[in-house]
Motif scaffolding. Structure first.
Motif, mmCIF file in Angstrom:
data_model
loop_
_atom_site.group_PDB
_atom_site.id
_atom_site.type_symbol
_atom_site.label_atom_id
_atom_site.label_comp_id
_atom_site.label_asym_id
_atom_site.label_seq_id
_atom_site.Cartn_x
_atom_site.Cartn_y
_atom_site.Cartn_z
ATOM 1 N N PHE A 138 0.333 -1.158 0.377
ATOM 2 C CA PHE A 138 0.429 -0.026 -0.131
ATOM 3 C C PHE A 138 0.784 1.417 0.020
ATOM 4 C CE2 PHE A 138 -3.532 -2.968 2.148
ATOM 5 C CZ PHE A 138 -4.717 -2.815 0.259
ATOM 6 N N ARG A 139 2.020 1.036 0.220
ATOM 7 C CA ARG A 139 2.800 2.596 0.990
ATOM 8 C C ARG A 139 3.556 2.496 -0.414
ATOM 9 N NH1 ARG A 139 7.035 2.858 5.972
ATOM 10 N NH2 ARG A 139 4.515 3.128 6.621
ATOM 11 N N GLY A 140 3.506 1.873 -1.413
ATOM 12 C CA GLY A 140 3.566 1.454 -2.619
ATOM 13 C C GLY A 140 2.992 2.470 -3.599
ATOM 14 N N PHE A 141 2.049 1.955 -3.732
ATOM 15 C CA PHE A 141 0.711 2.904 -4.127
ATOM 16 C C PHE A 141 0.374 4.958 -3.993
ATOM 17 C CE2 PHE A 141 -0.452 -1.361 -4.969
ATOM 18 C CZ PHE A 141 -0.331 -1.130 -6.632
ATOM 19 N N ARG A 142 1.632 4.561 -2.295
ATOM 20 C CA ARG A 142 1.066 6.333 -1.660
ATOM 21 C C ARG A 142 -0.432 6.251 -1.358
ATOM 22 N NH1 ARG A 142 2.442 10.086 -4.860
ATOM 23 N NH2 ARG A 142 2.666 8.987 -6.554
ATOM 24 N N VAL A 143 -0.901 5.500 -1.047
ATOM 25 C CA VAL A 143 -2.496 5.972 0.070
ATOM 26 C C VAL A 143 -2.523 5.932 1.061
ATOM 27 C CG1 VAL A 143 -3.661 4.673 -2.552
ATOM 28 C CG2 VAL A 143 -3.180 3.475 -0.429
ATOM 29 N N TRP A 144 -3.358 6.803 1.785
ATOM 30 C CA TRP A 144 -3.324 6.412 2.878
ATOM 31 C C TRP A 144 -3.837 5.783 3.679
ATOM 32 C CZ3 TRP A 144 -7.285 7.092 6.410
ATOM 33 C CH2 TRP A 144 -7.106 6.850 8.236
ATOM 34 N N ILE A 176 -11.527 -2.698 2.152
ATOM 35 C CA ILE A 176 -11.278 -1.333 1.554
ATOM 36 C C ILE A 176 -12.431 -1.497 1.208
ATOM 37 C CG2 ILE A 176 -10.812 -1.057 -1.447
ATOM 38 C CD1 ILE A 176 -8.219 -2.980 -0.631
ATOM 39 N N ARG A 177 -13.022 -0.051 1.352
ATOM 40 C CA ARG A 177 -14.433 0.757 1.592
ATOM 41 C C ARG A 177 -15.065 0.238 2.377
ATOM 42 N NH1 ARG A 177 -12.717 1.746 -4.228
ATOM 43 N NH2 ARG A 177 -12.119 4.241 -4.533
ATOM 44 N N GLY A 178 -14.687 -0.264 3.789
ATOM 45 C CA GLY A 178 -15.455 -0.528 4.447
ATOM 46 C C GLY A 178 -15.930 -2.544 3.615
ATOM 47 N N ASN A 179 -15.536 -3.179 2.346
ATOM 48 C CA ASN A 179 -15.560 -4.557 2.444
ATOM 49 C C ASN A 179 -14.438 -5.339 3.092
ATOM 50 O OD1 ASN A 179 -18.077 -3.942 1.545
ATOM 51 N ND2 ASN A 179 -16.820 -3.365 -0.553
ATOM 52 N N HIS A 180 -14.756 -6.859 3.768
ATOM 53 C CA HIS A 180 -13.555 -7.214 3.207
ATOM 54 C C HIS A 180 -12.671 -7.867 2.243
ATOM 55 C CE1 HIS A 180 -11.938 -11.180 5.854
ATOM 56 N NE2 HIS A 180 -11.106 -10.120 5.720
ATOM 57 N N VAL A 181 -11.549 -7.525 2.476
ATOM 58 C CA VAL A 181 -11.016 -8.535 0.780
ATOM 59 C C VAL A 181 -10.140 -9.414 1.473
ATOM 60 C CG1 VAL A 181 -9.184 -7.388 -0.297
ATOM 61 C CG2 VAL A 181 -10.653 -5.630 -0.048
ATOM 62 N N GLY A 182 -8.993 -9.372 2.750
ATOM 63 C CA GLY A 182 -8.346 -10.899 3.322
ATOM 64 C C GLY A 182 -6.969 -10.156 3.119
ATOM 65 N N GLY A 183 -6.660 -11.595 3.267
ATOM 66 C CA GLY A 183 -5.759 -11.370 4.293
ATOM 67 C C GLY A 183 -4.262 -11.149 3.394
ATOM 68 N N MET A 196 -4.446 -4.232 -8.619
ATOM 69 C CA MET A 196 -4.867 -3.958 -7.002
ATOM 70 C C MET A 196 -4.561 -2.101 -7.036
ATOM 71 S SD MET A 196 -5.109 -3.339 -3.675
ATOM 72 C CE MET A 196 -4.454 -4.744 -2.894
ATOM 73 N N GLU A 197 -3.667 -2.553 -8.465
ATOM 74 C CA GLU A 197 -3.600 -0.694 -8.976
ATOM 75 C C GLU A 197 -5.745 -0.202 -8.966
ATOM 76 O OE1 GLU A 197 -1.637 2.306 -12.234
ATOM 77 O OE2 GLU A 197 -1.557 -0.027 -11.965
ATOM 78 N N ARG A 198 -6.661 -0.724 -9.837
ATOM 79 C CA ARG A 198 -8.035 -0.339 -10.781
ATOM 80 C C ARG A 198 -8.891 -0.954 -9.303
ATOM 81 N NH1 ARG A 198 -12.663 -2.667 -10.517
ATOM 82 N NH2 ARG A 198 -11.670 -5.217 -10.074
ATOM 83 N N VAL A 199 -8.568 -1.164 -7.875
ATOM 84 C CA VAL A 199 -9.093 -1.211 -6.706
ATOM 85 C C VAL A 199 -9.431 -0.241 -5.857
ATOM 86 C CG1 VAL A 199 -9.739 -2.071 -4.450
ATOM 87 C CG2 VAL A 199 -9.262 -3.384 -6.742
ATOM 88 N N LEU A 200 -7.592 0.208 -6.175
ATOM 89 C CA LEU A 200 -7.400 1.971 -5.063
ATOM 90 C C LEU A 200 -7.739 3.309 -6.138
ATOM 91 C CD1 LEU A 200 -3.789 0.612 -3.856
ATOM 92 C CD2 LEU A 200 -6.411 0.559 -2.849
ATOM 93 N N ASP A 201 -8.172 2.957 -7.507
ATOM 94 C CA ASP A 201 -8.597 3.396 -7.886
ATOM 95 C C ASP A 201 -9.514 4.556 -7.642
ATOM 96 O OD1 ASP A 201 -8.703 5.628 -10.033
ATOM 97 O OD2 ASP A 201 -9.998 4.302 -11.433
ATOM 98 N N GLY A 202 -9.404 6.065 -7.750
ATOM 99 C CA GLY A 202 -9.368 7.242 -6.666
ATOM 100 C C GLY A 202 -9.801 7.522 -5.122
ATOM 101 N N PHE A 203 -8.463 6.662 -4.519
ATOM 102 C CA PHE A 203 -8.250 7.057 -4.031
ATOM 103 C C PHE A 203 -7.000 8.000 -3.926
ATOM 104 C CE2 PHE A 203 -9.479 2.663 -2.383
ATOM 105 C CZ PHE A 203 -9.863 3.102 -0.389
ATOM 106 N N PRO A 204 -6.971 9.165 -2.510
ATOM 107 C CA PRO A 204 -6.119 10.538 -3.038
ATOM 108 C C PRO A 204 -4.384 9.427 -2.853
ATOM 109 C CG PRO A 204 -7.499 10.762 -1.142
ATOM 110 C CD PRO A 204 -8.378 9.563 -1.824
#
Length: 259
Positions: A138-144, A176-183, A196-204
């Motif tokens: 997640f840090r590689g995508f620079r999302v909080w 992610i967005r309140g939904n359980h993704v997994g481990g 993962m890049e598609r799922v994180l699309d829209g996050f600042p």
């Protein structure tokens, strides 16, 4: 006596008979000693050791051939990975290989963020490595990411147990967005396949190398009310009381990055 002396006379070209027999016998004895071949016991033991060592090497090679799989061809691995990615992309942008709504496990109040339950303790090496790997992805995508370290606050552990409905839960767990993704395994597969890049699309996105000035990305700071001691002196009653603003470690959430 005269006859005995005549027999002992030595001519210039002859040697005494007694000395000749003595020297020849000594010479023959030395030849006998050096010509006899004697097999030394330590040489036999050394040869036996090397023969047993060679036989052991052969047995080890047979065992390796039974248990070790042949090394795959790097070209074949690259072709398989390319075909795998093409099969995922061919299903269109709406295809979700790891659906997050099928299990109906949701974390209320986190529809606008990424929540990761993890631990920073290194007591169990595999668990710590999985938590660290997910954090780095997640840090590689620079999302909080709202990191909830159960080793810093036991309330997070109870919260995760309540959401998943299980007493024994494995870490990390991602929402992610309140939904359980997994481990960790699910997150790693999504990262490797590019989903993962598609799922994180829209996050600042944050600036590269950004670190919270308040807590240093630890997410916790010492309680300002009790200075981390968890105790307050009640002047009216004259006794020490438990501070109600911090957790069991005398910490509170950082207001700069965890608001």
């Amino acid at each position: 006596m005269a006859e005995f002396e005549n027999n002992q006379e030595i001519t210039p070209n002859s040697k005494p008979t007694t000395n000749k027999m003595t020297s020849s016998s000594i010479f023959n004895r030395s030849l006998t000693i050096h010509s006899t071949s004697v097999t030394k016991p330590y040489l036999q033991s050394t040869s036996g050791f090397y023969s047993s060592f060679e036989s052991m090497k052969g047995k080890v090679k047979k065992l390796r051939s039974l248990f070790e799989s042949p090394k795959p061809n790097p070209n074949e691995l690259q072709i398989q990975a390319t075909n795998k990615l093409q099969s995922v992309k061919s299903m269109g942008p709406d295809y979700n290989r790891f659906p997050v709504n099928d299990n109906r496990i949701q974390l209320p109040g986190t529809e606008d963020r990424i929540v990761v339950y993890l631990t920073s303790l290194r007591g169990i090496r595999r668990t710590y490595e999985d938590c660290y790997a997910v954090k780095m992805i997640f840090r590689g995508f620079r999302v909080w990411v709202d990191e909830r370290d159960i080793s810093m606050d036991s309330a997070y552990k109870k919260e995760l147990q309540s959401v998943l409905g299980e007493k024994n839960v494995s870490l990390p767990q991602v929402f992610i967005r309140g939904n359980h993704v997994g481990g960790a395994e699910v997150i790693k597969q999504m990262f490797e396949t590019g989903e993962m890049e598609r799922v994180l699309d829209g996050f600042p996105r944050r600036l590269a190398g950004f670190v919270c000035a308040g807590c240093g990305d630890v997410r916790f700071v010492p309680c300002g009310n009790c200075s981390g001691s968890r105790k307050l002196f009640d002047e009216d009653e004259g006794v020490l009381k438990r501070c109600l603003e911090c957790n069991e470690n005398g910490l509170i959430r950082c207001s700069d990055c965890c608001s």
